[in-house]
Write an enzyme that holds these catalytic residues in place. Sequence first.
Site, PDB file in Angstrom:
ATOM      1  N   LYS A 166       0.812  -1.216   0.000  1.00 29.73           N
ATOM      2  CA  LYS A 166       0.000   0.000   0.000  1.00 29.73           C
ATOM      3  C   LYS A 166       0.845   1.265   0.000  1.00 29.73           C
ATOM      4  O   LYS A 166       0.457   2.276  -0.597  1.00 29.73           O
ATOM      5  CB  LYS A 166      -0.955  -0.021   1.194  1.00 29.73           C
ATOM      6  CG  LYS A 166      -1.989  -1.121   1.070  1.00 29.73           C
ATOM      7  CD  LYS A 166      -3.021  -1.091   2.197  1.00 29.73           C
ATOM      8  CE  LYS A 166      -4.053  -2.189   1.981  1.00 29.73           C
ATOM      9  NZ  LYS A 166      -5.103  -2.184   3.032  1.00 29.73           N
ATOM     10  N   LYS A 192      -7.928 -11.932  -4.486  1.00 34.54           N
ATOM     11  CA  LYS A 192      -8.995 -12.081  -3.499  1.00 34.54           C
ATOM     12  C   LYS A 192     -10.125 -11.107  -3.772  1.00 34.54           C
ATOM     13  O   LYS A 192      -9.901  -9.982  -4.235  1.00 34.54           O
ATOM     14  CB  LYS A 192      -8.451 -11.824  -2.088  1.00 34.54           C
ATOM     15  CG  LYS A 192      -7.650 -12.961  -1.513  1.00 34.54           C
ATOM     16  CD  LYS A 192      -7.202 -12.649  -0.095  1.00 34.54           C
ATOM     17  CE  LYS A 192      -8.371 -12.588   0.862  1.00 34.54           C
ATOM     18  NZ  LYS A 192      -7.930 -12.400   2.266  1.00 34.54           N
ATOM     19  N   LYS A 216     -13.036  -5.335  -0.838  1.00 36.90           N
ATOM     20  CA  LYS A 216     -13.823  -4.110  -0.763  1.00 36.90           C
ATOM     21  C   LYS A 216     -13.172  -2.981  -1.543  1.00 36.90           C
ATOM     22  O   LYS A 216     -13.855  -2.091  -2.050  1.00 36.90           O
ATOM     23  CB  LYS A 216     -13.956  -3.655   0.697  1.00 36.90           C
ATOM     24  CG  LYS A 216     -14.695  -4.592   1.619  1.00 36.90           C
ATOM     25  CD  LYS A 216     -14.651  -4.018   3.031  1.00 36.90           C
ATOM     26  CE  LYS A 216     -15.286  -4.937   4.038  1.00 36.90           C
ATOM     27  NZ  LYS A 216     -15.208  -4.375   5.406  1.00 36.90           N
TER      28      LYS A 216
END
Length: 417
Positions: A186, A281, A284
């Site tokens: 990230k 995966k 969200k």
Amino acid sequence: MGRCVLSHFLSLSTNPPRFSAPLSCSHIRTSYFKKKRTRGIPSLQSPVHLPAGFRCLCTTSAPQTHSSDGPPSAVKKRVVSGVQPTGNIHLGNYLGAIKNWTSLQDTYETLFFIVDLHAITLPYDAQQLSKTTRNTAAIYLACGVDPSKASVFVQSHVRAHVELMWLLSSEARIGRLSRMIQFKEKSRKAGDENVSVALLTYPVLMASDILLYQSDLVPVGEDQTQHLELTRELAERVNNLFGGRKWKKMGGRGGALFKVPEALIPPAGARVMSLTDGLSKMSKSAPSDQSRINLLDPKDVIANKIKRCKTDSFPGMEFDNPNRPECSNLLSIYQLVTGKTKEEVAQECIDMNWGTFKTNLADALIDHLHPIQARYNEITSDATYLDKVLSEGARKAANIADATLNNVYQAMGFLPR
């Protein structure tokens, strides 16, 4: 789980240490501390037998094993878990975590919380945080989490989480945190100038979430064990530096301050992948809503997403072909929502074409999610009921968390209030 921002947990930590006398918690075992220590973290060994398809990656230092043979222990082992209230709860959250909680609550003492402190690491909508937190709690209950069996609460409602995080931070190492996979990924995407301190330190908050409750087991995916390893490392370090005779000299009872938790791996197939990429995966944060089935999606939306999901040109349907990740993922979803065995699904679908299978999968998903959606609407229509559940859950959780926190304050030498 997720993370929290430095300024926020500092503002929650301004109260002085909250203990007036040495505490003795009978539920905290000391046998971890008394075992012969090994350098670093004990390596995770072979799993042992657990009910309901779960397996535990246990260590050689664990004082007990989890076996389905023989009479059950009089004292239930404790399990903790949580989900962030960011975005929409999707099928991956449900099949990979929340659905499994309903079986865990019958076997273990369970605490399930909404990890709202973790939700503020990355940019978020402050106007929506409270709403999404309540909605996530309602989904827990709608999916079958029973507040008479499990403590359901909001993470920020138990202030011991951020206080223990600060204490653990004194023993966490920047080098270790900077090597965490999620931080590297990230921070690389956002750039160093846009990365918050919380993105670096959120694994310490996660460790606090687990260690506060003297957790025996933590449900994690096999790709998430790195965070649990850090938690175990911090528990071992604090036990070594401040526990045992050192704590006893400070007026405490001695022994280990923390249990060293084990990984509880969910049943095989519970890792749900994206509808647009069978190698990623379901998430969200994925930019396209087409990549996931949200638990509250209307039936026409579900049918449309399944109709448009990525497939392949191979004939028939099969599990575990590395060249067909989307096929294996969709078959796994079908298996999980129908309750059929892998062998039954493989036999049923072996000669099926994609058109027929997608129709069957969409119908199965709609049928499975309908009662959850109906129950969710009932719960959200009664704000008093939901508030009562969360308040009672936080009260029970705080009783355990405060006992742990007070002992740590004492062992680390803080002046009692």
